[in-house]
Write a protein that holds these residues in place. Sequence first.
Motif, PDB file in Angstrom:
ATOM      1  N   THR B  93       1.102  -1.232   0.095  1.00 42.10           N
ATOM      2  CA  THR B  93      -0.003   0.186  -0.077  1.00 42.10           C
ATOM      3  C   THR B  93       1.471   1.100  -0.167  1.00 42.10           C
ATOM      4  O   THR B  93       0.170   2.486  -0.839  1.00 42.10           O
ATOM      5  N   ALA B  94       1.489   1.563   0.804  1.00 40.49           N
ATOM      6  CA  ALA B  94       2.384   2.667   1.205  1.00 40.49           C
ATOM      7  C   ALA B  94       2.989   2.969  -0.481  1.00 40.49           C
ATOM      8  O   ALA B  94       3.207   4.177  -0.803  1.00 40.49           O
ATOM      9  N   VAL B  97       0.916   3.941  -3.153  1.00 42.03           N
ATOM     10  CA  VAL B  97       0.245   5.264  -3.355  1.00 42.03           C
ATOM     11  C   VAL B  97       1.259   6.390  -3.105  1.00 42.03           C
ATOM     12  O   VAL B  97       1.069   7.433  -3.500  1.00 42.03           O
ATOM     13  N   LYS B  98       2.183   5.680  -3.752  1.00 38.18           N
ATOM     14  CA  LYS B  98       3.822   6.538  -3.587  1.00 38.18           C
ATOM     15  C   LYS B  98       3.976   6.296  -5.230  1.00 38.18           C
ATOM     16  O   LYS B  98       5.404   6.624  -5.611  1.00 38.18           O
ATOM     17  N   ALA B 138       9.294   4.063   0.479  1.00 34.16           N
ATOM     18  CA  ALA B 138       8.617   4.511   0.071  1.00 34.16           C
ATOM     19  C   ALA B 138       8.625   5.516  -1.584  1.00 34.16           C
ATOM     20  O   ALA B 138       8.839   6.360  -1.137  1.00 34.16           O
ATOM     21  N   ARG B 150      12.771   5.144  -2.232  1.00 38.61           N
ATOM     22  CA  ARG B 150      12.637   6.952  -2.630  1.00 38.61           C
ATOM     23  C   ARG B 150      12.677   6.641  -3.478  1.00 38.61           C
ATOM     24  O   ARG B 150      13.632   8.273  -4.088  1.00 38.61           O
TER      25      ARG B 150
END
Lengths: 582, 164, 639
Positions: B93-94, B97-98, B138, B150
């Motif tokens: 999920t993290a 969304v990123k 993320a 990142r």
Amino acid sequence: METVNVKINGRDYVVPANATVLEAARAAKIDIPTLCYLKDINEIGACRLCLVEVSEGGRPFRMVTACVYPVTDGMEIKTNTPKIIASRKMNLELLLSNHDKKCLECVRSTNCELQTLCRQYGVSESRFQGATNHYTIDDKTPIIRDNNKCILCRRCVAVCGKVQGVGVIGANDRGFDTHIASAFENPLAATSCINCGQCIVNCPVGALYERDDTEKVFEALANPDKHVLICTAPSVRAQIGECFGYEPGTDCEGKMVAALRALGFEGVYDMNLTADLTIVEEATELVGRIQGGGALPMITSCSPGWIKFCEHYFPEMTENLSTCKSPQQMFGAVVKTYYAQKMGWNPEDILFVSAIPCTAKKFEVGRPDQSAAGNGIPDVDVAITTREVGRMIQKAGIDFRHLEDEAFDAPFDIGSGAGAIFGATGGVMEAALRYAAELILHTKLEKVDFPEVRGTEGIKVAAYKLGDLTVRVAVASGTGNAKELLNKVKSGELDVQFIEIMACPGGCVNGGGQPIQPAHVRASVDLRAVRAAVLYNDDSLNNLRKSQDNLAVQKLYDEFFGQPNSEKAHHILHTSYIKRGL
Amino acid sequence: MKKKLTTVVFRGTPEQEEKLIAAIDKYKGVKGAMMPILQEAQSIYGYLPIEVQKIIAERTGVSLEEIYGIASFYAQFKLNPDGEVAVAVCLGTACYVKGSGQIIEEVSKQLNVAVGSTSPDGRYSLEATRCIGACGLAPVMTINGEVYGRLTVAEVAGILEKYR
Amino acid sequence: MKSIQELSEIRDRMKQAMVIRKGTEKSYDAVAGQGSVRSQVLICGGTGCTSSGSVNIHKALDEELERRGLQDQVKVVQTGCFGLCANGPIMIIYPEGTFYSHVKVEDVPEIVSEHLLGGRSVDRLLHKEKVDGVLTTIPSLADTGFYKKQHRVALRNCGAIDPENIDEYIGTDGYQALAKVLTQMTPQQVIDTVLASGLRGRGGAGFPTGRKWQFAANQPAGKKYVVCNADEGDPGAFMDRSVLEGDPHAVLEAMAIAGYAIGADEGYIYVRAEYPIAVHRLQVAIAQAREYGLLGQDIFGTGFNFDITLRLGAGAFVCGEETALLTSIEGNRGEPHPRPPFPAVKGLFGKPTIINNVETYANVAQIINNGAAWFSAMGTEKSKGTKVFALGGKIVNTGLVEIPMGTTLREIIDDIGGGIPNGKKFKAAQTGGPSGGCIPARFLDTPIDYDNLLAIGSMMGSGGLIVMDEDNCMVDIAHFFLEFTVDESCGKCTPCRVGTRRLLEILEKIISGNGEMEDLDRMEELCRYIKEGSACGLGQTAPNPVIATMKYFRDEYIAHIVDKTCPAGVCKKLLRYSIDPEKCIGCGKCARNCPNEAIVRTDYIAPGHKLASMQILAEKCVKCGACMSGCKFDAISKS
């Protein structure tokens, strides 16, 4: 027979000691629903629809699969408790939750085992919505597979592998993703599938069906410039009635002819005639090989499923195949050469249709070296199965049951009893023996029956002494049996000169294009025997018992071919094969 | 469990085939030998492509579909070889969304490999993973076990360059 | 090897070394025949310690000993699992019986110089545990709380012998039972002994082993098979692996005994390919047994033939089900088939077959050697002997334990397992893995045996025992196990193929906050149907984790459905993260860690702080927890 006492729904019954709970209940005229069960072929207890409650030795009732669970003395069986009914409903709901539910357009609608059960149990929707699997429909061969309707009963897998010895479909992946397909998800066209269609007639739902070619026929019938002719294979008349609610084993030849004529066919012909023609050609070829040298044993070539099987699995034996075209192809070849000339028609203006019990014949019409008229004109344009014939008649609104009997059209209206029995395993052999015996002995045959090669047995072997010559023959039906037989021949265990092989178990009467009977009927009626009885009845009632006595056939030789196996006959009535391998 | 079919070009050598045939012949007459045969075949080739399964089918007389049915049933039988460069992008999920969805697309485009498969030359494989627990970094991908965090779409090409 | 005489000679030669390892003889002077050896160092070579580096320790020790010229005086033995995996890598030095845990390669020189040369134990490596609330050093493994209440039968050689040396097994009376049955007992006497012992199958269902053997023995003479089920697949269970790694000959010997009892001459071991060490040791053991003539033709000259083939699984949990296992050995998709006929009548390749699991076999030779009465004296009325459990989850001493049947869960968790870490409260214990159920606190004092576990809605299973504390969400646990079953369903029968998937989808709905109360009824109905309708044990037990959690922790389900919260704070989609403005110093690290820019600065500056506090925007929060794990000021909490 050893028996045991059981109680079914509170009443006492005496049943065979080796029965399953399902067999015991059915003997008591109580049906238990099944989906995956196919007697002797697929007894895997997978669908779980036949769960019933049993108690043994006074122990508490528990759920068991009736289809495979053996009875024991003193067993108590309950087949309809609220608990069982709830379990059947739940089962159906779960199946529906991963099924496309497109009943309206499904070819099996009203003849679908799942649909019937859902109606009986009042299940239309599943309360359990969730992920569903989506599959591409494999429609590149006469056999179409639609996994979106598949319920994973695996009846097709068992028939393809265990009965037919082909095994090109099976279960792939596992769990919720389990599905029936070929290796590496290849389409059937890329496999050694023989198009026999046994998967179709054993499928409880609409996940397997034949390519529908009736549109082409309707279009041609509407075209005033086309001569649209049809011939019907021996066993179609014996089964077409099943499409209209007749019991299996009802002969509907007259109504069938009337219905086809009502559909608008310019000529409705009897394929029994080219069955006779096949016998004359094939038996001549056999005697030639025996007396003059040639690949022996010679093997019949009328079953296109068997031909493809031979090409894939026994490519080294294609020389042993008779070079005779099948009766269907011979018919088309005769019509587009001899008859076209006679009538002064351009063969391109003829649409020749064959009505056959067979899905492999749809493949056969497109084979190479099946164009007697040349210029790429196929001998047969369209092959439609008994089921498709039934659908055409229904679609056209013809009241089949109330039709008056009619007769085939001349000049292709005469067929002998020998031609009629082509549709049953052993029939071609018997017909050939009736001819070969006279050819070798140079006398009229008194006794025309050869009962040794009759019957539904998978493999039959017989020997006949004809003068100085002993003719040793073998008959196999079902390609699984054929494989077994040929391996014996190859190993030298069996020495025969002539072999008849039919791809479908029991022969064409049980062909892949025949009306579909649900598994519970298949379990209680031996369709192979019941349907074949129609043909043997035709034979015994026919004044004409031998192919060589068929005047229509004689006329063909007199007017066109000259002699059996003549050069012209070879050009028009014979074909060649491909060594395909696996 | 649905197994993905491979697009990797088969590059079996005659030596491998010789080994495979020896392995199959070793089990001649041994009952129920399909599992050990497939296990040995996988240890020779690293996976079980159609070319290998066909050899097994021919030499054992078992139908290709039956063999494929077995290979696709057991988790350890592989239909795709690992790439020499194995890329995994986290779609937890993290990361998602990123923008890890765009990251995986970019990797797929750069390497010309579909998610869940291996490039036809066997060099790159790409898979989507569940959360690998590096949400703070993320979006995240790993290449042969090394973690890159990142990420931006623009960086992807540069990182992959190191593995070309 | 030709005779029992030779077997006994090896045993007598090896016995001394083995006696030392019992820890009762503290000096080598008392035991003859050791040559120059004065110390034995046992290093665990089980999977757990191997993955924490025991192989390198072994290597370093060998090198150090050679460097110091001690290689003839100190014997280094690689053993199977000692059980206390949480403390690995583990080393024990005899004759003192000193127990070192968490050993590292760097510790090796010190162990050699201090202990092996200096005779002083390396105190910092000794095991410590709380005794009556006081942290105490326990120098010997046998004196640890973990070992004291255990009773090792199946595991008796695990961690005590070198599993790759058949002589060590023979030195602990190995193959004596086989010799005894072949020369002194009839097959029926063997079966009667196993029957009288009360041994029940350790693989899950607990069917009496002797009865199984009797069924197979009663079949007409001819080809029969003995099969060992070593396809241990429960997540978190590794009992069988440890036996195979630590004492493979015990299984081989038992299979040969079973072969004699039922009239079989061939055995198969079906072992998970994921257990490379176990596979290797089995291969070594089979080769050694063949070399010694303990497998093969005419064993001990009695005319009895028996040999064993190893077959590897390929990653399918369902193959632990006996009919699926047989189908897999036959070279097919591992799909179960209907029973009856039972394998004892029609099993492998259509022949009468017995299938027992590893732990069951590990008891057999000792029952023969010590007698049925010795075995049946252990345990409860209907569950005799001991049971091995793999202890895991929220417990101090994770590892492998063997306890007499009838021990309570409380004893296992508190006394043997060392309790729950971090002072957390016990919530439930899960036995039987994906086939079992959870046991709530109120049953902590129930004696563990087959029937009691069934009665409280769980099952013995193969022996996985996972302890859960207040931080575990029971809905999540049910979801975890069911997800496993769905992945592992073979797909043959409808209830399991479709039913478990639909059940999982309802659970997913609930943990995502979309559940409705009617879902509970639907789940109950589905569970009942899957349990009664599935074709094999996998499907029939698949709903158990759901049924048990719904029964004992219904309030947690209701909290998820009605309040849309996860009381244990596990189910991500139901979590709320918040920042305590009084604790937050406004450093902004959480905002930098946030993958979704869900954390912003407020204008509130708490007293004593310089910067304004941070705040989490609920609508943007993806509940990954990155903020909370990065906060050094304990300002972020979840609920």
